[in-house]
Design an enzyme around this catalytic site. Sequence first.
Site, mmCIF file in Angstrom:
data_model
loop_
_atom_site.group_PDB
_atom_site.id
_atom_site.type_symbol
_atom_site.label_atom_id
_atom_site.label_comp_id
_atom_site.label_asym_id
_atom_site.label_seq_id
_atom_site.Cartn_x
_atom_site.Cartn_y
_atom_site.Cartn_z
ATOM 1 N N TYR A 92 -6.038 -1.462 10.242
ATOM 2 C CA TYR A 92 -5.940 -0.369 9.270
ATOM 3 C C TYR A 92 -7.038 -0.439 8.209
ATOM 4 O O TYR A 92 -6.849 0.049 7.085
ATOM 5 C CB TYR A 92 -4.563 -0.389 8.600
ATOM 6 C CG TYR A 92 -3.474 0.269 9.433
ATOM 7 C CD1 TYR A 92 -3.512 1.639 9.716
ATOM 8 C CD2 TYR A 92 -2.404 -0.454 9.940
ATOM 9 C CE1 TYR A 92 -2.515 2.254 10.476
ATOM 10 C CE2 TYR A 92 -1.401 0.156 10.697
ATOM 11 C CZ TYR A 92 -1.471 1.506 10.962
ATOM 12 O OH TYR A 92 -0.480 2.127 11.692
ATOM 13 N N ASN B 268 7.481 4.940 10.146
ATOM 14 C CA ASN B 268 7.599 6.204 10.874
ATOM 15 C C ASN B 268 7.504 6.064 12.396
ATOM 16 O O ASN B 268 7.063 6.966 13.099
ATOM 17 C CB ASN B 268 6.553 7.201 10.343
ATOM 18 C CG ASN B 268 5.148 6.618 10.399
ATOM 19 O OD1 ASN B 268 4.959 5.511 10.885
ATOM 20 N ND2 ASN B 268 4.176 7.367 9.918
HETATM 21 P P1 IDP Z 1 -0.938 8.855 10.643
HETATM 22 O O1 IDP Z 1 -0.251 7.597 11.087
HETATM 23 O O2 IDP Z 1 -0.070 10.059 10.815
HETATM 24 O O3 IDP Z 1 -2.313 9.030 11.260
HETATM 25 P P2 IDP Z 1 -2.287 8.030 8.189
HETATM 26 O O4 IDP Z 1 -2.550 8.925 7.008
HETATM 27 O O5 IDP Z 1 -3.447 7.660 9.037
HETATM 28 O O6 IDP Z 1 -1.134 8.734 9.058
HETATM 29 O O7 IDP Z 1 -1.593 6.722 7.648
HETATM 30 C C1 IDP Z 1 -1.438 5.580 8.442
HETATM 31 C C2 IDP Z 1 -0.049 5.027 8.241
HETATM 32 O O8 IDP Z 1 0.069 4.582 6.891
HETATM 33 C C3 IDP Z 1 1.088 6.020 8.431
HETATM 34 O O9 IDP Z 1 1.475 6.195 9.774
HETATM 35 C C4 IDP Z 1 2.176 5.390 7.601
HETATM 36 O O10 IDP Z 1 2.806 4.319 8.306
HETATM 37 C C5 IDP Z 1 1.404 4.817 6.434
HETATM 38 N N1 IDP Z 1 1.349 5.764 5.316
HETATM 39 C C6 IDP Z 1 0.623 6.892 5.197
HETATM 40 N N2 IDP Z 1 0.815 7.523 4.032
HETATM 41 C C7 IDP Z 1 1.703 6.742 3.354
HETATM 42 C C8 IDP Z 1 2.313 6.862 2.043
HETATM 43 O O11 IDP Z 1 2.088 7.788 1.287
HETATM 44 N N3 IDP Z 1 3.191 5.861 1.709
HETATM 45 C C9 IDP Z 1 3.459 4.818 2.517
HETATM 46 N N4 IDP Z 1 2.919 4.678 3.733
HETATM 47 C C10 IDP Z 1 2.052 5.627 4.155
#
Ligand code: IDP
Length: 186
Positions: free
Chosen positions: A98, A161
């Site tokens: 990440y 998620n």
């Molecule tokens: P994605 O997984 O849908 O591509 P990204 O924006 O790339 O979303 O973020 C990577 C991962 O980081 C997400 O799947 C989630 O697990 C975590 N994440 C993203 N935004 C947040 C937030 O606002 N709070 C906490 N965790 C987040």
Amino acid sequence: MNKEVLGLLALGLWSLMSFVFSSCETEQLETKDPRPKTKDQRPKTNQTMTNLTFGIIKPDAVRAGKTGSIIQRILDADFQIRGLKLIHMTRQEAEGFYDVHRERPFFAGLTEFMSSGPCLVMALEKEGAVKAWRDLMGATDPANADEGTLRKAFGATVGENATHGSDSEENAAIEISYFFSKLELV
Ligand code: IDP
Ligand code: MG
């Protein structure tokens, strides 16, 4: 017969036996090994990343026993699974994966969560795989995900998620090679 002749005969016999055994072994290996013999005959997915995406069934979903249900949904959506393995990332491995999110406020929580237990990493193939897999996963925040998506069904919070999916073909290739060697992809 003198000793010299006997010695020569024994040597000859030994050479003949080793030749016979070694050709038997080769024959056995050749007939047992079902893989195509030359690189050119390997499936095209081993040579190109087109139509491949990278996915993770995250630790929350594995912990909740949802692995089987999610894999069934992947197969029902006509993805071919080209690579699959259960791993438990170290914190450092999660941070490396990440890296693009290093400056985000959720980076520490995200990498702690991703290294909190086993997860399933996958190389998935389908026409337009990157978009098809993101469509099947749904929005990042399960609260905003459409009905029928994996994150709606299995995700709990924006952080936990259930699944990950690459956001471009280029990143899919990078992410697949982060976790899989060439030999682990079929
Ligand atoms: P994605 O997984 O849908 O591509 P990204 O924006 O790339 O979303 O973020 C990577 C991962 O980081 C997400 O799947 C989630 O697990 C975590 N994440 C993203 N935004 C947040 C937030 O606002 N709070 C906490 N965790 C987040
Ligand atoms: Mg992303």
